[in-house]
Design an enzyme around this catalytic site. Structure first.
Site, PDB file in Angstrom:
ATOM      1  N   HIS A 268       0.835  -1.205   0.000  1.00 32.72           N
ATOM      2  CA  HIS A 268       0.000   0.000   0.000  1.00 32.72           C
ATOM      3  C   HIS A 268       0.878   1.268   0.000  1.00 32.72           C
ATOM      4  CE1 HIS A 268      -3.665   2.351   1.285  1.00 32.72           C
ATOM      5  NE2 HIS A 268      -2.727   3.155   1.726  1.00 32.72           N
ATOM      6  N   GLU A 269       1.778   1.351   0.964  1.00 32.82           N
ATOM      7  CA  GLU A 269       2.604   2.570   1.077  1.00 32.82           C
ATOM      8  C   GLU A 269       3.540   2.708  -0.126  1.00 32.82           C
ATOM      9  OE1 GLU A 269       1.565   4.629   3.194  1.00 32.82           O
ATOM     10  OE2 GLU A 269       0.406   3.233   4.424  1.00 32.82           O
ATOM     11  N   HIS A 272       1.831   4.504  -2.825  1.00 37.18           N
ATOM     12  CA  HIS A 272       1.904   5.967  -2.662  1.00 37.18           C
ATOM     13  C   HIS A 272       3.276   6.475  -3.133  1.00 37.18           C
ATOM     14  CE1 HIS A 272      -1.821   6.701  -0.503  1.00 37.18           C
ATOM     15  NE2 HIS A 272      -1.525   5.887   0.482  1.00 37.18           N
ATOM     16  N   GLU A 298      -4.865   7.473  -2.923  1.00 38.69           N
ATOM     17  CA  GLU A 298      -5.397   6.269  -2.280  1.00 38.69           C
ATOM     18  C   GLU A 298      -5.783   5.223  -3.336  1.00 38.69           C
ATOM     19  OE1 GLU A 298      -4.724   6.456   0.774  1.00 38.69           O
ATOM     20  OE2 GLU A 298      -5.727   4.654   1.466  1.00 38.69           O
TER      21      GLU A 298
HETATM   22 MG    MG Z   1      -2.967   5.398   2.203  1.00 39.88          MG
END
Ligand code: MG
Length: 504
Positions: A268-269, A272, A298
């Site tokens: 997830h990170e 980003h 997101e």
């Molecule tokens: Mg996030």
């Protein structure tokens, strides 16, 4: 990037100071979350708020403002020049429209409210938080009035977190979504193959941190994270921060009783991080640098976490890695159980623990509450009860306590009304991006081979490089050829979970 307009050149020179100060502040905030000793928090708060004030003053600087206002009236020719002015207007809107004393008063109220909220949650006492919440809602109504809106004061607040998002648009998307999601959740949890117990994680299991670290570094490298331009550290709650395009910090958290969390949260990170690392270098230090919105950010992080990381084909391709590191722990685990364990659907009370299918329902609940509270359609004193009713309706479960109900999230204690919907928007954007990507990339084959760089390249070309050049609506249209439609996400969920749970 060539800037022709001379006024704009001057504005950009001044804007660089805002950009510099913001990144210096971000460094302090990163350090606060990763390294700070407990006694350092008081001085750090003073340092941080001093920088915030400097940033506010740079926006309000009369020379800067008059240059910006002059540039607005001039003829700008390129897409970049126009986007720079649009983004400056968007960034300045809060400072130019909301009186400074209101901004300062709200910040002060929010810092106090945060401490009261924490106590109220510990004591399961909504009444204790009520006066703070009332004040913060009043502040946000006042702020909405100063920012201006057409139909609904909540629109002005939504726009602060996701440019151009309105309550009417949320209603269109969320009403369609919830009509289908609620029965889908029921179908999954009632299916013959359904299970919500995982035998190989939890108290009696042990997954050493060094093994998890090696897997985390392996997956980051495979996703194309540039470790010369970023790093991974540990914090209580994983997050990503951009200190410059060449210095992207992500954090993760290792739980020795469950190897799955560090893996999926790192994906997830890293999602980003790849966005920030992939922005056009020409945009450094300008209002075009960095990702365009919370929702788009997101969408990319959830894309990697859920659509790639928890994809059964991908899990099949990485399961030998898990099994080689965790031979003892996983030797008796069959692949089907492993895949299901990453994709357990379980209606629950707490948003941050929610799975991919029920998550958006948590957000819809919060959107409806915020819309009603800001418009005065629900009395603040009744809100805890209304929360319970909505939770029962949407998720089929409701908490007896307010600590696990209306008091569970920090967002309202910060006075951040309008933030939540961006999370669900991310799910919708992501699924629509995926559908488009699949027209060009043989997604299943790529995942089977674990060739994740091909996915990163598609995202670089179609999304990352643009940074903040296009607002979300325009970006969606440009990338996918159509406006945002919730059915992509529904189709994605239905297809994926029908396969995992053998739904008819
Ligand atoms: Mg996030």
């Amino acid at each position: 990037m060539k800037i022709e307009n001379s006024t704009l050149k001057k504005v950009l020179k001044k804007y660089r100071e805002i950009s510099l100060l913001s990144h210096i502040k971000a460094t302090l905030d990163w350090d606060l979350n990763v390294n700070l000793p407990p006694l350092g928090s008081e001085t750090r708060a003073i340092q941080s708020s001093y920088l915030s004030e400097m940033i506010t003053n740079k926006w309000l600087d009369t020379k800067f403002r008059s240059l910006y206002e002059k540039a607005v009236t001039e003829k700008l020719t390129t897409v970049e020049e126009k986007a720079i002015i649009r983004n400056l207007g968007y960034g300045a809107k809060y400072y130019y429209n909301v009186p400074k004393d209101i901004i300062i008063e709200k910040d002060k109220t929010a810092s106090e409210a945060f401490i009261i909220w924490r106590q109220a949650r510990e004591e399961n006492n909504y009444k204790k938080f009520l006066p703070s919440l009332t004040k913060l809602i009043d502040f946000d109504k006042t702020i909405a009035r100063h920012l201006g809106y057409k139909d609904n004061p909540y629109d002005a607040l939504l726009d602060l977190y996701e440019p151009e998002l309105t309550a009417a648009e949320c209603e269109r998307l969320f009403n369609g979504l919830k009509k289908e999601l609620v029965p889908l959740v029921k179908k999954i949890t009632k299916s013959k193959d359904y299970s919500n117990t995982v035998s190989f994680v939890g108290a009696s299991n042990h997954y050493p941190t060094p093994d998890q670290e090696r897997i985390v570094h392996y997956i980051m490298q495979h996703m194309g994270f540039n470790s010369q331009a970023g790093r991974v550290d540990i914090s209580a709650h994983p997050f990503t921060t951009e200190l410059s395009r060449h210095d992207i910090r992500i954090t993760t958290n290792y739980k020795e009783t469950d190897f799955r969390e560090s893996f999926t949260s790192t994906m997830h990170e890293t999602g980003h991080a790849l966005y920030e690392q992939g922005v056009n270098p020409d945009y450094d230090g300008t209002p075009l640098a960095s990702g365009v919105s919370l929702g788009i950010h997101e969408s990319l992080s959830r894309f990697w976490e859920n659509m790639v990381g928890k994809n059964p084909i991908f899990l099949h391709s990485v399961s030998p890695i898990f099994k080689s590191f965790y031979q003892k722990q996983l030797h008796a685990v069959d692949e089907k159980s492993l895949i299901q364990s990453f994709n357990t659907v379980q209606p629950s009370l707490i948003r941050i623990n929610a799975d991919e299918v029920t998550y958006s329902l948590h957000i819809i609940l919060r959107f409806e509450m915020e819309n009603e509270l800001i418009n005065g359609n629900v009395q603040i004193k009744d809100a805890a009860e209304v929360w319970r009713e909505k939770s029962k309706k949407l998720l089929g479960v409701a908490s007896a306590t307010d600590a696990e109900g209306i008091l569970q999230d920090v967002h309202w204690a910060y006075g951040s009304f309008g933030y939540f919907p961006s999370y669900a928007m991310g799910n919708l954007y992501g699924a629509q991006f995926l559908a488009t990507m699949k027209k060009k990339v043989d997604f299943d084959a790529v995942l089977a081979k674990g060739d994740l760089l091909l996915i990163k390249e598609w995202l670089d070309t179609n999304i990352h490089q643009y940074g903040s050049l296009y607002f979300p609506k325009e970006l969606i249209k440009k990338v996918t050829g159509e406006k945002l439609d919730y059915t992509f996400f529904l189709n994605y969920l239905t297809e994926k979970y029908s396969r995992i749970y053998n739904l008819k």
